[in-house]
Design a protein around this motif. Sequence first.
Motif, short mmCIF file in Angstrom:
data_model
loop_
_atom_site.label_atom_id
_atom_site.label_comp_id
_atom_site.label_asym_id
_atom_site.label_seq_id
_atom_site.Cartn_x
_atom_site.Cartn_y
_atom_site.Cartn_z
N ASP A 51 0.85 -1.19 0.00
CA ASP A 51 0.00 0.00 0.00
C ASP A 51 0.89 1.24 0.00
O ASP A 51 1.81 1.34 0.82
CB ASP A 51 -0.91 -0.01 1.24
CG ASP A 51 -1.79 1.21 1.30
OD1 ASP A 51 -2.81 1.25 0.58
OD2 ASP A 51 -1.46 2.14 2.06
N ASP A 96 0.23 4.50 0.80
CA ASP A 96 0.11 5.42 1.93
C ASP A 96 0.71 4.85 3.21
O ASP A 96 1.36 5.58 3.98
CB ASP A 96 -1.34 5.83 2.14
CG ASP A 96 -1.88 6.63 0.96
OD1 ASP A 96 -1.11 7.40 0.35
OD2 ASP A 96 -3.07 6.46 0.62
N THR A 97 0.52 3.57 3.44
CA THR A 97 1.11 2.93 4.62
C THR A 97 2.63 2.97 4.53
O THR A 97 3.32 3.25 5.51
CB THR A 97 0.63 1.47 4.73
OG1 THR A 97 -0.81 1.47 4.80
CG2 THR A 97 1.20 0.78 5.95
N ALA A 123 3.91 6.55 5.13
CA ALA A 123 3.85 6.88 6.55
C ALA A 123 5.01 6.25 7.32
O ALA A 123 5.65 6.92 8.14
CB ALA A 123 2.51 6.43 7.13
N TYR A 124 5.31 5.00 7.06
CA TYR A 124 6.40 4.34 7.77
C TYR A 124 7.75 4.98 7.44
O TYR A 124 8.51 5.34 8.34
CB TYR A 124 6.46 2.84 7.44
CG TYR A 124 7.63 2.17 8.10
CD1 TYR A 124 7.58 1.83 9.45
CD2 TYR A 124 8.79 1.90 7.40
CE1 TYR A 124 8.67 1.24 10.08
CE2 TYR A 124 9.89 1.31 8.02
CZ TYR A 124 9.82 0.98 9.36
OH TYR A 124 10.90 0.41 9.97
N ARG A 142 3.76 -0.25 -5.46
CA ARG A 142 2.70 -1.13 -4.96
C ARG A 142 2.63 -2.38 -5.81
O ARG A 142 2.61 -2.33 -7.05
CB ARG A 142 1.35 -0.42 -4.98
CG ARG A 142 0.24 -1.24 -4.32
CD ARG A 142 -1.05 -0.51 -4.40
NE ARG A 142 -1.20 -0.09 -5.79
CZ ARG A 142 -2.34 -0.05 -6.44
NH1 ARG A 142 -3.45 -0.36 -5.83
NH2 ARG A 142 -2.40 0.35 -7.69
N PRO A 165 7.98 -2.82 8.06
CA PRO A 165 6.70 -3.50 8.28
C PRO A 165 6.40 -4.62 7.28
O PRO A 165 5.53 -5.44 7.50
CB PRO A 165 5.65 -2.39 8.14
CG PRO A 165 6.39 -1.13 8.33
CD PRO A 165 7.79 -1.38 7.88
N TYR A 166 7.14 -4.65 6.19
CA TYR A 166 6.90 -5.65 5.15
C TYR A 166 7.76 -6.89 5.35
O TYR A 166 7.51 -7.92 4.73
CB TYR A 166 7.15 -5.03 3.77
CG TYR A 166 6.32 -3.79 3.63
CD1 TYR A 166 4.97 -3.86 3.39
CD2 TYR A 166 6.90 -2.54 3.83
CE1 TYR A 166 4.19 -2.71 3.34
CE2 TYR A 166 6.13 -1.39 3.78
CZ TYR A 166 4.77 -1.49 3.54
OH TYR A 166 4.01 -0.37 3.51
#
Length: 129
Positions: free
Chosen positions: A13, A15-16, A19-20, A58, A117-118
Amino acid sequence: MARLGLVTLVVDDYDTAVAYYTRVLGFELREDTPLGGGKRWVVVALPGSREAGVLLARAATPEQRARVGDQTGGRVALFLDTDDFWRDYHRMLAAGVVFEGPPRHESYGSVAVFRDPYGNRWDLRRLGT
């Protein structure tokens, strides 16, 4: 050839990911251009850096989705160099970064491994003493 311009990270994504990388790691959003059909050209880079940036792409196909977070087969993918290891280590801890273990000193300098986060593995490192 004069320099490496961009490195691509496949994310789930836009936007996620933005942000990170901006709020947690402290990167700057350099470009976010809609390309149509939900696709965007999103580039983040370290503040003040005029060299390489990270293109956040993405995942659009099943093959790309399968590689989110494991683009290097579990190896460290990216190396984030710092001039003040402990300052950045503690700032990142406070921002919620989870390190795989305690910082360690190697022959080349200080290092601590974390995952975004991925699942992509990164080295925070300070070369030298």
